[in-house]
Write a protein that holds these residues in place. Sequence first.
Motif, PDB file in Angstrom:
ATOM      1  N   ASP A 145       0.621  -1.225  -0.039  1.00 43.22           N
ATOM      2  CA  ASP A 145       0.020   0.006   0.040  1.00 43.22           C
ATOM      3  C   ASP A 145       0.628   1.236   0.026  1.00 43.22           C
ATOM      4  OD1 ASP A 145      -2.581  -1.371  -0.112  1.00 43.22           O
ATOM      5  OD2 ASP A 145      -2.238  -1.645   2.255  1.00 43.22           O
ATOM      6  N   LEU A 146       2.328   1.149  -0.116  1.00 44.87           N
ATOM      7  CA  LEU A 146       3.028   2.434  -0.139  1.00 44.87           C
ATOM      8  C   LEU A 146       2.814   2.971  -1.319  1.00 44.87           C
ATOM      9  CD1 LEU A 146       6.547   0.819   0.927  1.00 44.87           C
ATOM     10  CD2 LEU A 146       5.178   2.369   2.174  1.00 44.87           C
ATOM     11  N   ARG A 147       2.629   4.448  -1.366  1.00 48.93           N
ATOM     12  CA  ARG A 147       2.330   4.937  -2.560  1.00 48.93           C
ATOM     13  C   ARG A 147       3.657   5.797  -3.342  1.00 48.93           C
ATOM     14  NH1 ARG A 147      -2.996   5.761  -3.040  1.00 48.93           N
ATOM     15  NH2 ARG A 147      -4.046   5.468  -1.228  1.00 48.93           N
ATOM     16  N   ALA A 148       3.582   5.871  -4.492  1.00 50.20           N
ATOM     17  CA  ALA A 148       5.004   5.944  -5.283  1.00 50.20           C
ATOM     18  C   ALA A 148       5.548   7.468  -4.806  1.00 50.20           C
ATOM     19  CB  ALA A 148       4.579   6.000  -6.883  1.00 50.20           C
ATOM     20  N   GLY A 149       4.521   8.314  -4.694  1.00 47.61           N
ATOM     21  CA  GLY A 149       5.300   9.672  -4.373  1.00 47.61           C
ATOM     22  C   GLY A 149       5.663   9.725  -3.003  1.00 47.61           C
ATOM     23  N   ASP A 150       5.226   8.775  -2.039  1.00 50.07           N
ATOM     24  CA  ASP A 150       5.708   8.769  -0.788  1.00 50.07           C
ATOM     25  C   ASP A 150       7.233   8.046  -0.584  1.00 50.07           C
ATOM     26  OD1 ASP A 150       3.589   9.989   0.280  1.00 50.07           O
ATOM     27  OD2 ASP A 150       2.555   8.244   0.802  1.00 50.07           O
ATOM     28  N   PRO A 157       5.211  15.274  -8.927  1.00 52.11           N
ATOM     29  CA  PRO A 157       4.541  16.025  -9.743  1.00 52.11           C
ATOM     30  C   PRO A 157       3.894  14.987 -10.782  1.00 52.11           C
ATOM     31  CG  PRO A 157       7.066  16.550  -9.739  1.00 52.11           C
ATOM     32  CD  PRO A 157       6.571  15.367  -9.048  1.00 52.11           C
ATOM     33  N   SER A 158       4.133  13.801 -10.912  1.00 52.97           N
ATOM     34  CA  SER A 158       3.678  12.961 -12.095  1.00 52.97           C
ATOM     35  C   SER A 158       2.447  12.294 -11.652  1.00 52.97           C
ATOM     36  CB  SER A 158       4.742  11.686 -12.053  1.00 52.97           C
ATOM     37  OG  SER A 158       4.416  10.659 -11.254  1.00 52.97           O
ATOM     38  N   GLY A 159       1.807  11.589 -12.771  1.00 53.08           N
ATOM     39  CA  GLY A 159       0.529  11.005 -12.626  1.00 53.08           C
ATOM     40  C   GLY A 159       0.589   9.688 -11.756  1.00 53.08           C
ATOM     41  N   PHE A 160       1.856   9.406 -11.558  1.00 48.81           N
ATOM     42  CA  PHE A 160       2.104   8.042 -10.613  1.00 48.81           C
ATOM     43  C   PHE A 160       2.016   8.150  -9.036  1.00 48.81           C
ATOM     44  CE2 PHE A 160       4.844   7.708 -14.510  1.00 48.81           C
ATOM     45  CZ  PHE A 160       4.213   6.384 -15.110  1.00 48.81           C
ATOM     46  N   GLY A 203      19.697  12.364 -18.505  1.00 55.53           N
ATOM     47  CA  GLY A 203      18.862  12.014 -17.231  1.00 55.53           C
ATOM     48  C   GLY A 203      18.252  10.839 -17.259  1.00 55.53           C
ATOM     49  N   GLY A 204      18.084  10.237 -18.149  1.00 55.55           N
ATOM     50  CA  GLY A 204      17.230   8.925 -18.217  1.00 55.55           C
ATOM     51  C   GLY A 204      16.035   8.782 -17.681  1.00 55.55           C
ATOM     52  N   VAL A 205      15.528   7.539 -17.170  1.00 48.90           N
ATOM     53  CA  VAL A 205      14.216   7.531 -16.710  1.00 48.90           C
ATOM     54  C   VAL A 205      13.800   8.296 -15.531  1.00 48.90           C
ATOM     55  CG1 VAL A 205      13.681   5.260 -17.779  1.00 48.90           C
ATOM     56  CG2 VAL A 205      14.628   5.448 -15.483  1.00 48.90           C
ATOM     57  N   LEU A 206      14.867   8.491 -14.629  1.00 52.20           N
ATOM     58  CA  LEU A 206      14.550   9.433 -13.369  1.00 52.20           C
ATOM     59  C   LEU A 206      14.396  10.533 -13.893  1.00 52.20           C
ATOM     60  CD1 LEU A 206      17.366   8.094 -11.059  1.00 52.20           C
ATOM     61  CD2 LEU A 206      15.204   7.048 -11.826  1.00 52.20           C
ATOM     62  N   ALA A 207      14.551  11.051 -14.994  1.00 55.58           N
ATOM     63  CA  ALA A 207      14.246  12.572 -15.503  1.00 55.58           C
ATOM     64  C   ALA A 207      12.857  12.539 -16.117  1.00 55.58           C
ATOM     65  CB  ALA A 207      15.405  13.340 -16.331  1.00 55.58           C
ATOM     66  N   ALA A 208      12.526  11.297 -16.800  1.00 57.87           N
ATOM     67  CA  ALA A 208      11.515  11.241 -17.743  1.00 57.87           C
ATOM     68  C   ALA A 208      10.405  10.885 -16.991  1.00 57.87           C
ATOM     69  CB  ALA A 208      11.717  10.155 -18.962  1.00 57.87           C
ATOM     70  N   VAL A 213       2.661  13.546 -16.501  1.00 60.02           N
ATOM     71  CA  VAL A 213       1.849  14.071 -15.587  1.00 60.02           C
ATOM     72  C   VAL A 213       0.385  13.778 -15.654  1.00 60.02           C
ATOM     73  CG1 VAL A 213       3.396  15.863 -14.944  1.00 60.02           C
ATOM     74  CG2 VAL A 213       1.531  16.302 -16.686  1.00 60.02           C
ATOM     75  N   GLY A 214       0.164  13.033 -16.782  1.00 59.89           N
ATOM     76  CA  GLY A 214      -1.340  12.956 -17.228  1.00 59.89           C
ATOM     77  C   GLY A 214      -1.874  11.869 -16.777  1.00 59.89           C
ATOM     78  N   THR A 215      -3.240  11.866 -16.546  1.00 60.10           N
ATOM     79  CA  THR A 215      -3.894  10.601 -16.033  1.00 60.10           C
ATOM     80  C   THR A 215      -5.017  10.400 -16.822  1.00 60.10           C
ATOM     81  OG1 THR A 215      -5.367  11.823 -14.305  1.00 60.10           O
ATOM     82  CG2 THR A 215      -3.058  10.916 -13.638  1.00 60.10           C
ATOM     83  N   ASP A 216      -5.540   9.092 -16.966  1.00 55.15           N
ATOM     84  CA  ASP A 216      -6.983   8.804 -17.661  1.00 55.15           C
ATOM     85  C   ASP A 216      -8.063   8.005 -16.845  1.00 55.15           C
ATOM     86  OD1 ASP A 216      -5.484   6.626 -18.032  1.00 55.15           O
ATOM     87  OD2 ASP A 216      -4.868   6.818 -20.309  1.00 55.15           O
TER      88      ASP A 216
END
Length: 392
Positions: A145-150, A157-160, A203-208, A213-216
Amino acid sequence: MTLPPPFDWRAAGIGPGPDVPADRRVTRDNWRTWPFTRWAFQHARELVPSRALPRAERPVPLIARPIDTAALAIDDGEGRQLDFDGFLARSYADALIILHRGEMLVEHYANGMTPATPHMAFSITKSLVGLVAERLIAAGTLDPDLRAGDVVPELRPSGFAGATLRQLLDMTDGTAFDEDYANPDADVHRYSAAYWTPAAGHGGVLAALPALVGTDALPGQAFRYRTPVGDVVGWMLRRATGKALATLVAEQVWLPAGCGDEAYMLVDTAGMEIAGTGFNATARDLARLALWLMAPDQRALVERLLAGGDRALWSAAMPPRPATGSYRGFWWIDHGAVPALVANGVYGQRLWIVPNEALAVIAFGSHPIVSNRFTEPLYDGLFASLRAILPG
C-alpha cells in the motif's frame, strides 16, 4: 501483410563496425529495426551499456529428453496447420525450449544463437522485477500500500504519485501513456529515448518519469499496460531497499533459481538499470527460472500470482477477449481451465508456465514487427498442440 523471410545474420553479413557495408551495419540508432534486429538482440551489450548479474556457483542441471516434434500440428490462428519447422520460421524464433516434468523435450537454436548466448528479453524484464517486488512484499520488507510519491518524492509531480505499489504492479495506476508501437507519435517512442538515445534522453528514466503528469483514470479503476510503470516500480524498489536493481534481481530471483549463464541488464542514458525492458539472458537460464517457479517451495508465490488481478478491469481493456485473463505482479495470468503464468516481450519473446502441468515454453525471437499480435496466435497454437500430445 507480407513479411520478409527469416535469415541468419552471419550469412547476411549483418553486424557492427566500419568494415561492414552501410546497408548491413548495426548501430545504436538502428538496432531495434529489421533486419538489424537479427544480430542486435544477441549482442545488445555491444551497443548499450549494461550491468552484469552474478552466476550461481552450482547452476541447476537441465535434463534433456528429446521428443519427436513431428507429432506437433500447430494452428496458426488463420485456419492453417503448421509443422514444427513451419512454426519456427513463422515465429522468427532464435531459441525455443520446451520443459515438461523437469525435463527439456525440445531445445532449438537458430540465427547464430547457441545455448550460451544471452538474448534480449524485452518486457520479460518487468516480470522479473515483479517477482522481486512480490517476494519482498511476502517477506514483509515492502508494504503493497506504499504510494509512489511517498517512497520517491521526485514522482510527486507525476501521474504516478498517488498510486500504490500494488496498483502499479497490476498496471491499474491510471497514468496516461500511449504505448501503440505502430503510431510513430506515441508516447512510448519519446519515452524510450531515456533508454537508448544519449543526446535526447539526458537524465534517463529518472528525469523522464516525473514529466508524465497526465492521468486517464483514478488509481485502481482501469487496467492499461504501459512500460514506464515498470521503471516506477524499479525506482521504488531501489529507494525502499537502498540496493541496485541488478542486486535485487540477483538476490531475490536469479541466484535462488540457480541461473548460471551470462546475464545482464541494460542501463539507461543516466546509468540506471532499466526495469521496463532490457534484461538479457540465455534460454537455458529462463528455463531454470521456470523450473524454480514450478518447484514446491515456490508454490505460495505462484498461487498469489495465479489468483490474478481484477478480471473485470482486464476484460474491459482487452475486448473482444473473454474475461479469462488478468494481470498481477507484472505477469499476464491465464485463468482458463489450466491456469498459466505468462511473461511476454515485443518481437516475439515468451515465457509461458503452467505449474499444474509442470509445462513451460521459453522462446526468444527477432520478429520484423514490434507488436506480438503476429506471434501470439502462433504460440497459442503451439501451447494447444503441446497439451494435446503430452500427458497432463
